[in-house]
Design a protein around this motif. Sequence first.
Motif, PDB file in Angstrom:
ATOM      1  N   THR A 235      37.532  37.274  31.844  1.00  0.00           N
ATOM      2  CA  THR A 235      35.776  38.066  31.211  1.00  0.00           C
ATOM      3  C   THR A 235      36.636  39.389  30.373  1.00  0.00           C
ATOM      4  N   GLY A 236      36.782  40.250  31.446  1.00  0.00           N
ATOM      5  CA  GLY A 236      37.514  42.183  30.858  1.00  0.00           C
ATOM      6  C   GLY A 236      38.367  41.170  30.059  1.00  0.00           C
TER       7      GLY A 236
ATOM      8  N   PHE B 234      30.494  45.187  30.417  1.00  0.00           N
ATOM      9  CA  PHE B 234      31.666  44.448  31.558  1.00  0.00           C
ATOM     10  C   PHE B 234      31.232  44.247  32.775  1.00  0.00           C
TER      11      PHE B 234
END
Length: 449
Positions: free
Chosen positions: A149-150, A350
């Motif tokens: 995801t990051g 995030f």
Amino acid sequence: MNRNREQWSSKWGFVLASAGSAIGIGAIWKLPYIASNAGGGAFFLLFTALTFLVVLPILIGEFIVGRSSQSDAIHSYKVLAPGTYWSWLGKMGVFGSILVLAFYAVVGGWILGYIVKAISGSVSHGNQAQLALQFDLVTANTAIAIAGTGIFLLLNVLVVTQGIRAGIERVSKIILPALFILFIILIIRSLTLPNALAGLHYFLSPDFSKIDSKTIIVILGQAFFSLSVGISLMVTYGSYLNRKTSIPGSSAVVAILSVIISLFVCLAIFPAVFSFGVVPNMGPGILFVILPSIFNQLPFGTFFFIVFLILFFFAALSSSFSLLETATAPFMKRLGGRKLGTWIMGGIIFLLTIPAALSFGIWSHVTIFGLTIFAASDYLASNIILPLGALFTAIFVGCRLPRQLLWDEFTASSRFGKKLFFVWLLLLKYVAPLAIILVFLYATGIIPS
């Protein structure tokens, strides 16, 4: 006109970026399932008609709001309707963009993880049961979920910080042509499989016996979400548009590209799944379980699976640029400019995305109205915010904006604008709102399925 505001360098740069924003994850993993249950070719005929009769008029409306105001998703409504509550429509769009980006970022992280696994060969020999187990293990892994995801969000930040021309437009001009080329490669391979013509025949032969009021509403929902109207993405993109570009003409091209990509999805997937006697499933299963199990049975299957993953990643990435831009644009001045503002907003998103990323693993027990955090975010954005946003956009543009402003924006640099204006306005004010209300009532369960 805000002379200091960035602008697209060309009509095609704007069209490709807008088409990239529209062509997203939902089109690839939802469309085959819906098409298989809605009469194949019958689905596609209705899907195309509804895209142009319902979705396109609202898309044009969002572009008009953006270009006429030359401002972001929130302030555009303050410019056009000062002293009213219409800016809440933009605020809802920004919130919806953040929710959708959270969904995209998690899936984007999965794709990155699978690209690595496919290159290493760890998914090249499993059957469906083994691949299903592997998918569960990947999505439940905390480190993979957060890291993937990051990285996905980091790629978005790196592009959006470069601005409209040097960032989003430049990358879109690479990604969209690459997307078409990769699709053509997969379609050719799919059509050369044994018994592929059965899948092609199923898709191209319309079966109207499967069309009823329920399936029409489902198809309408797919057409509606295919262009992602309702969360101010196109308001934001339209605000960077100059008056030398025809809004109705460019919007029609975006809609056509979206329909073509939908056609490509079906041409790539239906022959393949029919060739191996598999039923298309909705959701991640078709991407991370069914398709790799099919590719594993083909010569050079790993190569074609990697091609598909890259294609899917490009689709997710091109859509997410507009989501991050829409979420960041209203706060850029307050956050110190484009670069710093994008980094700050990217970091905030995030942190907000982590619960959704972990909802398949250590936070799988956390539910909202019976849904995981990931599923609840997707449901709220897709079934509540998008239809409401599109409905109020149609009302705002059709009933609140001055007729002369609409005429000026619709006809500017348009060869056929004067002839089509009243047709567009009729569809926007009456046809689109009624269709959206039906979709919303069905999605929320008020109209039983």
